[in-house]
Every structure is written in structure tokens, then in C-alpha cells.
Write a protein that holds these residues in place. Structure first.
Motif, PDB file in Angstrom:
ATOM      1  N   PHE A 465       0.831  -1.212   0.000  1.00 33.03           N
ATOM      2  CA  PHE A 465       0.000   0.000   0.000  1.00 33.03           C
ATOM      3  C   PHE A 465       0.868   1.265   0.000  1.00 33.03           C
ATOM      4  N   LEU A 466       1.958   1.249   0.761  1.00 31.15           N
ATOM      5  CA  LEU A 466       2.898   2.390   0.755  1.00 31.15           C
ATOM      6  C   LEU A 466       3.403   2.640  -0.666  1.00 31.15           C
ATOM      7  N   GLN A 467       3.865   1.565  -1.313  1.00 30.29           N
ATOM      8  CA  GLN A 467       4.420   1.693  -2.661  1.00 30.29           C
ATOM      9  C   GLN A 467       3.343   2.130  -3.659  1.00 30.29           C
ATOM     10  N   TYR A 468       2.149   1.555  -3.510  1.00 31.31           N
ATOM     11  CA  TYR A 468       1.037   1.873  -4.414  1.00 31.31           C
ATOM     12  C   TYR A 468       0.679   3.363  -4.311  1.00 31.31           C
ATOM     13  N   THR A 469       0.626   3.884  -3.071  1.00 27.79           N
ATOM     14  CA  THR A 469       0.304   5.306  -2.865  1.00 27.79           C
ATOM     15  C   THR A 469       1.390   6.185  -3.476  1.00 27.79           C
ATOM     16  N   HIS A 470       2.645   5.823  -3.230  1.00 27.48           N
ATOM     17  CA  HIS A 470       3.760   6.604  -3.770  1.00 27.48           C
ATOM     18  C   HIS A 470       3.696   6.618  -5.300  1.00 27.48           C
ATOM     19  N   ALA A 471       3.458   5.451  -5.902  1.00 28.57           N
ATOM     20  CA  ALA A 471       3.404   5.351  -7.367  1.00 28.57           C
ATOM     21  C   ALA A 471       2.239   6.183  -7.939  1.00 28.57           C
ATOM     22  N   ARG A 472       1.105   6.183  -7.257  1.00 27.75           N
ATOM     23  CA  ARG A 472      -0.049   6.969  -7.720  1.00 27.75           C
ATOM     24  C   ARG A 472       0.254   8.468  -7.668  1.00 27.75           C
ATOM     25  N   LEU A 473       0.926   8.893  -6.590  1.00 28.54           N
ATOM     26  CA  LEU A 473       1.273  10.319  -6.463  1.00 28.54           C
ATOM     27  C   LEU A 473       2.302  10.719  -7.527  1.00 28.54           C
ATOM     28  N   ARG A 474       3.272   9.814  -7.786  1.00 25.88           N
ATOM     29  CA  ARG A 474       4.275  10.100  -8.830  1.00 25.88           C
ATOM     30  C   ARG A 474       3.591  10.221 -10.195  1.00 25.88           C
ATOM     31  N   SER A 564       6.998  13.273  -1.462  1.00 29.60           N
ATOM     32  CA  SER A 564       8.411  13.407  -1.053  1.00 29.60           C
ATOM     33  C   SER A 564       8.649  12.835   0.340  1.00 29.60           C
ATOM     34  N   VAL A 565       7.754  13.172   1.281  1.00 24.74           N
ATOM     35  CA  VAL A 565       7.934  12.684   2.661  1.00 24.74           C
ATOM     36  C   VAL A 565       7.773  11.161   2.705  1.00 24.74           C
ATOM     37  N   LEU A 566       6.822  10.637   1.908  1.00 26.46           N
ATOM     38  CA  LEU A 566       6.671   9.184   1.810  1.00 26.46           C
ATOM     39  C   LEU A 566       7.971   8.545   1.326  1.00 26.46           C
ATOM     40  N   ALA A 567       8.530   9.091   0.244  1.00 19.67           N
ATOM     41  CA  ALA A 567       9.766   8.529  -0.333  1.00 19.67           C
ATOM     42  C   ALA A 567      10.932   8.631   0.648  1.00 19.67           C
ATOM     43  N   ASN A 568      11.084   9.800   1.296  1.00 26.22           N
ATOM     44  CA  ASN A 568      12.190   9.992   2.255  1.00 26.22           C
ATOM     45  C   ASN A 568      12.077   9.011   3.420  1.00 26.22           C
ATOM     46  N   GLY A 569      10.865   8.887   3.961  1.00 24.90           N
ATOM     47  CA  GLY A 569      10.652   7.982   5.092  1.00 24.90           C
ATOM     48  C   GLY A 569      10.877   6.541   4.708  1.00 24.90           C
ATOM     49  N   MET A 570      10.432   6.155   3.505  1.00 22.70           N
ATOM     50  CA  MET A 570      10.622   4.783   3.034  1.00 22.70           C
ATOM     51  C   MET A 570      12.110   4.457   2.910  1.00 22.70           C
ATOM     52  N   ARG A 571      12.870   5.419   2.386  1.00 24.35           N
ATOM     53  CA  ARG A 571      14.320   5.173   2.231  1.00 24.35           C
ATOM     54  C   ARG A 571      14.993   4.959   3.581  1.00 24.35           C
ATOM     55  N   ILE A 572      14.571   5.711   4.598  1.00 27.00           N
ATOM     56  CA  ILE A 572      15.142   5.507   5.940  1.00 27.00           C
ATOM     57  C   ILE A 572      14.820   4.090   6.427  1.00 27.00           C
ATOM     58  N   LEU A 573      13.628   3.614   6.132  1.00 24.19           N
ATOM     59  CA  LEU A 573      13.237   2.246   6.541  1.00 24.19           C
ATOM     60  C   LEU A 573      14.015   1.175   5.772  1.00 24.19           C
ATOM     61  N   GLY A 574      14.638   1.573   4.647  1.00 21.83           N
ATOM     62  CA  GLY A 574      15.357   0.591   3.833  1.00 21.83           C
ATOM     63  C   GLY A 574      14.543   0.136   2.637  1.00 21.83           C
ATOM     64  N   ILE A 575      13.499   0.907   2.300  1.00 21.58           N
ATOM     65  CA  ILE A 575      12.614   0.567   1.181  1.00 21.58           C
ATOM     66  C   ILE A 575      12.953   1.472  -0.006  1.00 21.58           C
ATOM     67  N   THR A 576      13.095   0.884  -1.207  1.00 20.65           N
ATOM     68  CA  THR A 576      13.313   1.680  -2.416  1.00 20.65           C
ATOM     69  C   THR A 576      11.959   2.027  -3.017  1.00 20.65           C
ATOM     70  N   PRO A 577      11.581   3.323  -3.052  1.00 18.85           N
ATOM     71  CA  PRO A 577      10.260   3.673  -3.605  1.00 18.85           C
ATOM     72  C   PRO A 577      10.200   3.371  -5.107  1.00 18.85           C
ATOM     73  N   VAL A 578       9.075   2.826  -5.550  1.00 20.42           N
ATOM     74  CA  VAL A 578       8.907   2.577  -6.991  1.00 20.42           C
ATOM     75  C   VAL A 578       7.999   3.667  -7.574  1.00 20.42           C
ATOM     76  N   ASP A 579       8.228   3.996  -8.833  1.00 18.70           N
ATOM     77  CA  ASP A 579       7.462   5.071  -9.463  1.00 18.70           C
ATOM     78  C   ASP A 579       6.243   4.564 -10.224  1.00 18.70           C
ATOM     79  N   ARG A 580       6.287   3.288 -10.612  1.00 19.56           N
ATOM     80  CA  ARG A 580       5.134   2.694 -11.315  1.00 19.56           C
ATOM     81  C   ARG A 580       4.890   1.300 -10.772  1.00 19.56           C
ATOM     82  N   MET A 581       3.623   0.945 -10.668  1.00 19.76           N
ATOM     83  CA  MET A 581       3.298  -0.458 -10.333  1.00 19.76           C
ATOM     84  C   MET A 581       1.863  -0.778 -10.718  1.00 19.76           C
TER      85      MET A 581
END
Length: 581
Positions: A465-474, A564-581
Motif C-alpha cells: 500500500f505504501l508503494q502503491y500510494t507513492h506510485a499513484r502520487l508520482r 516526497s515525505v513518503l519517499a524519504n521515510g521509506m528510504r530511511i526504513l530501507g525501502i526503495t520507492p517505486v514510481d510505477r506499479m
């Protein structure tokens, strides 16, 4: 942004109570958004002011609260719109237009990645060099799923410390010494095959290890051969050392492939073998300080009992004079402080080692190493029920492969997957996100049950869901390229859906601060999940397409900030944000 508002409220308090504004920063916090209706943005704890001596600690706290609220209201302010007394707290409601303007300002200046990181809250945190030891699997064994937690938790801690301005040293302390190598060396001589070692190195070493263990159970000659090989290794005989080095190199190469898939890297690969000789020096130091005692069976121990009555001892030397795991850990800690001059050292291992680290730090202090107070152990619970479709999991690659395969299947049901250049790579990243978020949602010390179906849901509190939201915003940003402007009208973001996102963004620095205090990733995970739900809701309620240009620009700035905040926070967690899914 939060620090601007916190500072202005602190200035107001300083004027009213004739104190330094710095004294009020710790007592002020952004109010969590629990419901859609939320009046206040910041609250002041009156109890904290009493404890710190700013207000008298005697008298009725509620009367004190109401009196202070009344005095603050008399100091008119363009930033604070309303002040009200709650139960031992004072609530501050900010000017809504200013809230939108200041919170979203950094996102128009290309400072997206710095948002929340320049907060005055972090002034109290110690900066400097942080050494994090994590993952630490055993050589010549495939990467077990049990090492997953240490790897991702350690990576999160290293990322968090680095984002807050620390110099971070990421260390992998390999289990690359001990009698297991005697068994493996002897076993390879008997059951090893160079051809199989080339084809599937770790699988073959694993098979050899299992086979030689079985033989050793009932064959004394095999046990003796293992002892002989390990003695040759300890005496640095070239043939034994050469074979051991080969095993080590093969394993590290294979591990690096798994780490790459997890998005994890290390600055240093160390190991017990590096400290074998130093361990004997540690024993001599313990002896010269009068800390080493010999017990009946001839073993060397350190008395850790408060009364000095040997009721609690730690063995540091076997009766045959060889060192133990803790002896090598003592040598490693002493070596690291000399080489890296760390300001703090953090060990990330499961909770079964709590006593080991307690003893380690006690012995270091007894030896006069006061820096041991700057060493910490971050323990974690167990993962239950981690299985693939083929049954019990032994190796982490199996889990990663299955997460990718299941995610790829789920994605193939969606129309957008066909537009992707590399669906496999996206499925891999989203699968890893799902693993990480499932692991990080609760307290680290808790055991948790691994659940494939729940973990990979596209709705609900999951990494998907985190990745899906980030991809939709991108996607929203791309579809409206050219609409977003350097300036925007903040007065167009006064609706409830926008305000709750703005209020939530105010809390980002506090969440990072809390994470830095207790090194728990759950604060950040839950913050990002909440931001995702708010953003998904606002995305439905606040259309960009078809809106007047000034409204579209303001909404895009809001969604850009959330993304941006989603992506920054995900990177701290060790997650690579995806732009499409």
C-alpha cells in the motif's frame, strides 16, 4: 514547517513567562490527527513546565493551565489563530493559510529531501560516529531467513543515524571461526567436490556440512579429523587457511547478491577470525588486572557477581586454553574503538543474546573501558511460520523469490503493469517493502507470525500500500507536468482533506526524533501508513485535472509534499520507492 511554528510559539511563551524560548521547545508537540475533525495543531504540556521549574510545581495544575492560556491570548499574534486550555495542556491553532504556506515552502525550493531534518529537536541528540554491527551470518552456510531481521533492523538504524547527520560505519561481523570449520574442513576432504563447488557453492558447502555432522555423531575418527583441521587452522597451516579463505570468499560473494536484493550494503566485512590472536591478549589483560579466575574444571572465568562471591561468572577461556565467542567479542570491541573512535556502537541481534551483551559490557567496564557505556544492544524477537509454498524455509533467497513471484502475479492483474519496462524489478522492490513493513509494524522485541496473504495486500497497512500510494502520487505529478509552479496560493488549501495532511506533516520531525530515541522503526512505519491513507483519501476528494489552474497548482504542491515525505521515510526504513506499479 514544524520548526518555524514551534519556534514562534516558543517565542510567545518566552515573552509571557520571561524565560528563554529554548526552554519551551521540548514541552511543545504537534497534535496527532486521530479524527477528521481536529482543531489544534500544537499542544504545550503544563506538567513538563512544572517538572522543569518554569512553573511552580505546587497548586492546582488546571487553574495554572487556564491562567497561562488567558495570559497567552493577550499577546496577539498573526501565526497563532486560537489558544485554548485543555486538561493540563494548552492547545494552539495556527493560522490556516500560514500553515499551508510555511509547511509546503521547502517543496518549491528543491529541499524535499531535507524536510524535517533541520529541526531544533535534534539539537539534543549526540552526533558523531556511530558503528552499527548487523546481519552477521555464518560463513559456509546459506543466508538463513532468521538473519533477515538483524539485516533490515540494522540497516534502518544505520539509515536513520545517517539521515540525522551522524557518520555511520556499517559492519557485518561474520561467524567465520570456531569448531564448525574443523568439521567443514574435514568434511570437504571426505565429501567435497570441486565441480559442485563451482556450480552452486553455498548449496554444496551446506550439503557437506550436514553430511559430516551426521557422520560425526557416531564416528570418533570424523570428530578427531575435525579437531585436527581446526588445530591446523589455529596454527595458521597454509593448506587449512587456504581452504578456509576460499570458503569465506565464496560465502561473502553469495551474501552480497542477497544484500543487493534487500538494498543493503556494508562498509566493512569483519569477523571472529580477525580477533583470534587479540583474544589471547584480552585474556592476558584480564589476568594482569586480577579479573581472571580459574575454576575446578580448569576454565578461565570473570566474576560478575555484585558481592564478588562467584555466584555469577562468565567463562572467557576453555580448559584447553582456547578462546570463546565472548573473548573474541571483547577483542573486537577494543579493536573497533582504537580503529574507528566511535561515539556509539550498536549491536543488532536476537533477544537470546541479551545476557551475552550484558556480560560483554560489564567485563569491558571492569577492565576500565569507560566507553563501554556508549555500547548498546538492540534485541529483537523471532519470526514464526516463515514458509514458502514448497514447505519450511531454510534460505532467504527462497523467501525473496516467492515474494517477487507472488507480487508479479498480483501486479499482472493490474492494467498499468503492462506499461512497465521491468515488472520483475518492480515486483522485487515491492516484495521487499512488504517484508520490511510486516516486520517493522510492531515493537522489535515482539515475536510475530509471518503471513504471506496479509503482507502482500494492496489495501490496508502494508508495504504494498505504501508503494502503491507513492506510485499513484508520482503518476499524478507526471500527468500534470508543467502545471506545478514555483509559487502557489496557500489559501486554496483550507479544506479538511488538505489540512489533515498539513497537520500530519508537522509531526514528521517528532517521529524521526522518537525513532532516534528508542531505535524502533514502528513510529516511522505507522506515520507513513497514516500519511498514505490521508493522501489516498485526498486524491479522491481533491481532483487536479479539470480544476482551475491556481487550485490545481496548490493541490499539486500538497501531493508533491506528501509524495516526497513518503519517499524519504521509506528510504530511511530501507525501502526503495517505486514510481510505477
Amino acid at each position: 514547517m514544524a520548526c518555524f511554528f514551534r519556534r514562534r510559539i516558543a517565542e510567545k511563551l518566552g515573552r509571557t513567562l520571561q524565560q528563554s524560548e529554548e526552554a519551551f521547545i521540548p514541552a511543545l508537540s504537534a497534535v496527532p490527527v486521530f479524527k477528521k475533525q481536529q482543531a489544534a495543531d500544537f499542544r504545550l504540556s503544563v506538567s513538563t513546565l512544572r517538572i522543569s521549574g518554569i512553573l511552580p510545581s505546587s497548586g492546582d495544575i488546571q487553574l495554572q493551565t487556564e491562567d497561562l492560556a488567558t495570559r497567552l491570548k493577550q499577546d496577539a499574534d498573526a501565526v497563532v489563530e486560537d489558544i485554548s486550555a485543555g486538561c493540563a495542556v494548552i492547545n494552539f491553532r495556527l493560522n490556516r493559510t500560514l500553515l499551508a504556506q510555511k509547511t509546503l515552502e521547502p517543496f518549491g525550493k528543491g529541499e524535499d529531501d531535507k524536510f524535517g531534518l533541520n529541526s531544533e529537536l535534534f539539537k539534543t541528540l549526540k552526533r558523531g560516529t556511530t558503528l552499527v554491527e548487523y546481519s552477521s551470518p555464518n560463513i559456509a552456510k546459506k543466508f538463513h531467513a532468521g538473519h533477515l531481521r538483524s539485516t533490515i533492523i540494522g540497516n534502518f538504524i544505520a539509515n536513520l543515524k545517517q539521515s540525522l547527520g551522524n557518520r555511520v560505519i556499517r559492519m557485518n561481523y561474520l561467524g567465520d571461526w570456531g569448531m564448525q570449520f574443523g568439521l567443514l574442513g574435514a568434511g570437504f576432504g571426505q565429501f567435497g567436490c570441486q565441480e559442485k563447488l563451482k556450480q552452486n557453492p553455498l548449496q554444496h558447502l551446506f550439503e557437506v556440512y550436514v553430511q559430516v555432522n551426521k557422520e560425526a555423531e557416531h564416528d570418533e575418527d570424523v570428530k578427531q579429523a575435525a579437531r585436527d583441521f581446526f588445530r591446523q587452522l589455529e596454527q595458521r597451516e597454509s593448506e587449512a587457511v587456504s581452504l578456509w579463505q576460499k570458503f569465506r570468499e565464496i560465502t561473502v560473494d553469495e551474501y552480497q547478491q542477497v544484500y543487493k536484493r534487500l538494498g543493503v550494503h556494508f562498509d566493512i566485512y569483519s569477523g571472529e577470525s580477525f580477533h583470534q590472536d587479540q583474544a589471547q591478549e584480552v585474556v592476558q589483560q584480564l589476568q594482569s588486572r586480577g579479573l581472571l579466575k580459574t575454576v575446578e574444571n580448569g576454565a578461565g572465568v570473570v566474576d560478575l557477581s555484585p558481592a564478588g562471591d562467584m555466584s555469577s561468572v562468565c567463562t572467557v577461556l576453555r580448559s584447553d586454553g582456547t578462546s570463546l565467542y565472548i573473548t573474541r567479542d571483547l577483542a573486537a570491541a577494543m579493536d573497533r574503538t582504537e580503529k574507528h573512535h566511535f561515539d556509539e556502537m550498536i549491536y543488532v541481534t536476537d533477544k537470546s543474546q541479551v545476557n551475552h551483551f550484558h556480560q560483554l559490557f560489564q567485563i569491558l567496564l571492569a577492565m576500565g573501558h569507560t566507553w563501554a557505556d556508549r555500547c548498546h544492544h538492540v534485541p529483537f524477537g523471532l519470526v514464526r511460520g516463515m514458509k514458502t509454498r514448497s514447505g519450511e524455509v531454510v534460505f532467504l533467497e527462497d523467501v525473496l523469490d516467492e515474494a517477487r513471484a507472488r507480487m508479479l502475479h498480483n501486479m499482472s492483474q493490474a492494467k498499468t503493469t503492462k506499461e512497465m519496462e521491468n515488472p520483475e524489478d518492480t515486483a522485487e522492490k515491492v516484495g521487499v517493502s512488504a517484508l520490511i513493513v510486516q516486520d517493522f509494524k510492531g515493537p522489535l522485541l515482539s515475536d510475530y507470525t509471518f503471513d504471506w496473504d496479509r503482507m502482500l495486500q494492496a489495501r490496508g497497512d502494508t508495504g504494498v500500500f505504501l508503494q502503491y500510494t507513492h506510485a499513484r502520487l508520482r503518476s499524478l505529478m507526471w500527468r500534470n507536468e508543467g502545471v506545478e509552479a514555483a509559487t502557489f496560493d496557500p489559501s486554496l488549501l483550507l479544506d479538511q482533506a488538505s489540512v489533515v495532511i498539513l497537520q500530519h506533516l508537522l509531526r514528521y520531525d517528532e517521529v524521526l526524533y522518537q525513532s532516534a530515541q528508542d531505535l524502533q522503526p514502528k513510529h516511522l512505519v505507522n506515520y507513513l501508513l497514516k500519511l498514505s491513507h490521508m493522501s489516498a483519501s485526498a486524491h479522491r476528494e481533491l481532483p487536479v485535472k479539470g480544476s482551475p489552474q491556481d487550485v490545481a497548482q496548490a493541490r499539486l504542491r500538497l501531493f508533491s509534499a506528501a509524495c516526497s515525505v513518503l519517499a524519504n521515510g521509506m528510504r530511511i526504513l530501507g525501502i526503495t520507492p517505486v514510481d510505477r506499479m
